[in-house]
Design an enzyme around this catalytic site. Sequence first.
Site, PDB file in Angstrom:
ATOM      1  N   GLU A 220      -3.336   7.866   7.623  1.00  0.00           N
ATOM      2  CA  GLU A 220      -1.890   8.410   7.574  1.00  0.00           C
ATOM      3  C   GLU A 220      -1.977  10.120   6.953  1.00  0.00           C
ATOM      4  OE1 GLU A 220       1.307   5.776   6.638  1.00  0.00           O
ATOM      5  OE2 GLU A 220       2.221   7.438   5.129  1.00  0.00           O
ATOM      6  N   ASP A 221      -3.031  10.098   5.953  1.00  0.00           N
ATOM      7  CA  ASP A 221      -2.903  11.126   5.057  1.00  0.00           C
ATOM      8  C   ASP A 221      -4.262  12.291   5.118  1.00  0.00           C
ATOM      9  OD1 ASP A 221      -0.686  10.055   3.936  1.00  0.00           O
ATOM     10  OD2 ASP A 221      -1.704   9.457   2.207  1.00  0.00           O
TER      11      ASP A 221
ATOM     12  N   HIS B 298      -6.183   2.127   3.091  1.00  0.00           N
ATOM     13  CA  HIS B 298      -4.796   2.126   3.918  1.00  0.00           C
ATOM     14  C   HIS B 298      -4.179   3.331   3.967  1.00  0.00           C
ATOM     15  CE1 HIS B 298      -3.203   2.300  -0.319  1.00  0.00           C
ATOM     16  NE2 HIS B 298      -2.168   2.626   0.201  1.00  0.00           N
TER      17      HIS B 298
ATOM     18  N   HIS C 189      -5.023   5.908  -6.480  1.00  0.00           N
ATOM     19  CA  HIS C 189      -3.991   4.954  -5.919  1.00  0.00           C
ATOM     20  C   HIS C 189      -4.532   3.873  -4.896  1.00  0.00           C
ATOM     21  CE1 HIS C 189      -0.503   3.287  -3.613  1.00  0.00           C
ATOM     22  NE2 HIS C 189      -1.179   4.050  -2.670  1.00  0.00           N
TER      23      HIS C 189
ATOM     24  N   ASP D 210       0.294  -2.252  -2.159  1.00  0.00           N
ATOM     25  CA  ASP D 210       0.606  -0.770  -2.302  1.00  0.00           C
ATOM     26  C   ASP D 210       1.796  -0.416  -2.628  1.00  0.00           C
ATOM     27  OD1 ASP D 210       0.381   1.969  -1.487  1.00  0.00           O
ATOM     28  OD2 ASP D 210       1.709   1.411   0.455  1.00  0.00           O
TER      29      ASP D 210
ATOM     30  N   ASP E  57      18.634 -20.705 -19.999  1.00  0.00           N
ATOM     31  CA  ASP E  57      17.427 -21.003 -19.498  1.00  0.00           C
ATOM     32  C   ASP E  57      16.636 -19.855 -19.500  1.00  0.00           C
ATOM     33  OD1 ASP E  57      19.035 -19.931 -17.528  1.00  0.00           O
ATOM     34  OD2 ASP E  57      18.555 -21.142 -15.875  1.00  0.00           O
TER      35      ASP E  57
END
Length: 744
Positions: A105-106, A101, A76, A167, A287
């Site tokens: 957090e993890d 990123h 990821h 993300d 269109d």
Amino acid sequence: MSASLPTDIKKSPEPISPEQLELENKEILKRYRHLLRVAHSRLKPGDTKIIKAAFNLAVDAHRDVRRKSGEPYIYHPIEVARIVAEEMGMGTTSIISALLHDVVEDSNYELDVIEAKFGKKVARIVDGLTKVPRVFGEDKSMQAETFRKVLLSMSEDIRVVLVKIADRLHNMRTLDSMAKDKQLKIKAETQFLYAPLAHRLGFYNIKSELDDLCLKFSNRAAYEQILEKIQATQIARDRFIKDFKKPIADDLTANGIKFTIKSRLKSVASIWNKMQKQQIPFEEVYDLFAIRIIADPKPSEDEKALCWKVYSTVTDHYQPNTNRLRDWISYPKSNGYESLQITVMSKKGQWVEVQIRTTRMDDLAEKGFAAHYKYKGNHDKLESNLEKWLSLMRDNVENNTLSDLEFMDEVRDSIFNDEIYVFTPRGDLRILPLAATVLDFAFEIHSEIGSCCLGAKVNNKLVPLNYELQTGDQVEILKSSKPKITEDWLRFVKTSKARSKIKLFLRNEHKNITDNGREILYRKLAQLKLQPSDTLVFQVTDFFESTTPTELYYKIGMGIIDHTEIKRFYETYEKSRPVYTRPKDFKQELKKKNSNDGIVIGDSAEFEYSLSSCCNPIPGDDIFGIVTVSRGIRVHRTQCPNAVSIMASYGERIIKAVWDVDSSRKFDVGLHIVGTDRVGLVNDVTRVISNQLKINISSLSITTKGNVFDGKISLGVQNTSQVNDIIQQIKNIKGVIDIHRFEP
Ligand code: MN
């Protein structure tokens, strides 16, 4: 903390065979090398080393963790980094931040480790990307808090939001493996915030893909059906486009203009939206695609002139619809979008949208913010517009007068809105959202001009505050010498800047009035020799039917409650002065008595009580008791005018009260009779009461005004049914117009 685990993590993976692990490790390295390859052109010497360090840290942090799909989690962040590099065209800092990123957090890595290894900038971005923990009160929306955080750090460093969008894009692309409810939650957030944000920042391709994915996960049947039809009509469309392009291409080549012509299909989502909005089948969406002509200017050639040259060539062959000409070259959108757009009639009688732009403009439109870096310096207008928008977002985020819901709406509004372009009297351009008013314009210039705005001259014509501006308007604000802001103004404005300034002003003004009202009340109470305690203030609040003391002060400050009326409170207060305090074991405070004398309080007939004089209850009336401190239990009628406010404020001191009276006891009740003043009326009334009903009249007073008879009678009665009886009988007397109970 398990609450912060991202929803796509699988907690206890099944055992993986060594062969499988080996394969995965190879795949991880392969993906990593691909990332370096696509980023290569933007890397400076030394960058590869830092990216590798970030990659290694991420691999370590996410070791043994898998996504819901069963894949190693590290896929990821690598993929997010690849999107950032390849699809958004961003550089090293963004790539590193993307790789890292989810680390804070993890995993057990803390932010300071990242700061020590990769510097403050990366640490700030990663922090901005870390979800806010669940520590807020229940009334707080965690989503709103997280958005607030993302947007706040975005205004500090826009890369936060770029990585966030990447993300989200990857999560949306892999949403299939998630549970249905999670799918819908993620889809909703994407639709609400991330797709509009991508659009706002100029990432048109990503925005379209996000829209399509949202449709896919909310209405898969529609999504697949449209995809199928697009494929089925592909050959016919290609032929049409080829025929359409040919004469234009020939002419441009003959004129020595270098160019490319692309055709762009509308996104599945926008086709679907159009079908819905206009209630038409796929076949009638005319269109489906647009033709894009990208001209490549010679060095130092005027880009604008070149675009108009192309325009002229196109309209030599096809009739333009002049209503649909859009010139975003003279006035670029605030996200930097520049293009000349027209709709022309093809030889086959079909309208076709044509977009004309230069290579640079196309780059900006495709790559959005990243391209903005590339052309920096060469394009101040874009920069200042983007910065303006960012600072607007910052205002929004920092403006704490907004509730969570309001905040989300404001943010979305400011992302979503189409724009109009208007001018100051000196000819400066201002960009405002569609449907912005004179008042928005005034606040856009300066909050002082806004607060004193009386109206404006638009193109030299006088218009009111709430006049909606149009692109091209020249606006001159007319001012008063003092601010004139009223509540109404909130309905007249579209921009959050104006709205928050107005709210702030109203709030300050409200505070002044409130402070003033409090002073008046305290002064008045002091004159009446009353100590302005909390309890007393609450009683005054109740008396004037206000919900909070602030509301009371405001009403007094505004003169809605005349300060002489406070005296009225005083009189009532003196009459039935109940002193309420906190309900600490109040039952112990109560006096007991020896015999039942008419009312059962709570479950016992032994408590002492007194009947309140403000409503004078008699048996049959619905009643309740209120536990006062110095005067025991006071019994009121539930219909007592004071009861509502007493119950609302001292609910915890209410106690049940039920009548239990022996019939010999008499209660005083007052009757108010109005009638025509005829001779003998008083006689008739007293005769009915005394002789017929055998009830004692304890007092009687009569006044006559003109020919109106007005009498007040006090009687000793047993209960309400007897009173109702009396009322009925007296009503039947000739000349009586009205009779009702009143409190003597
Ligand atoms: Mn992520």
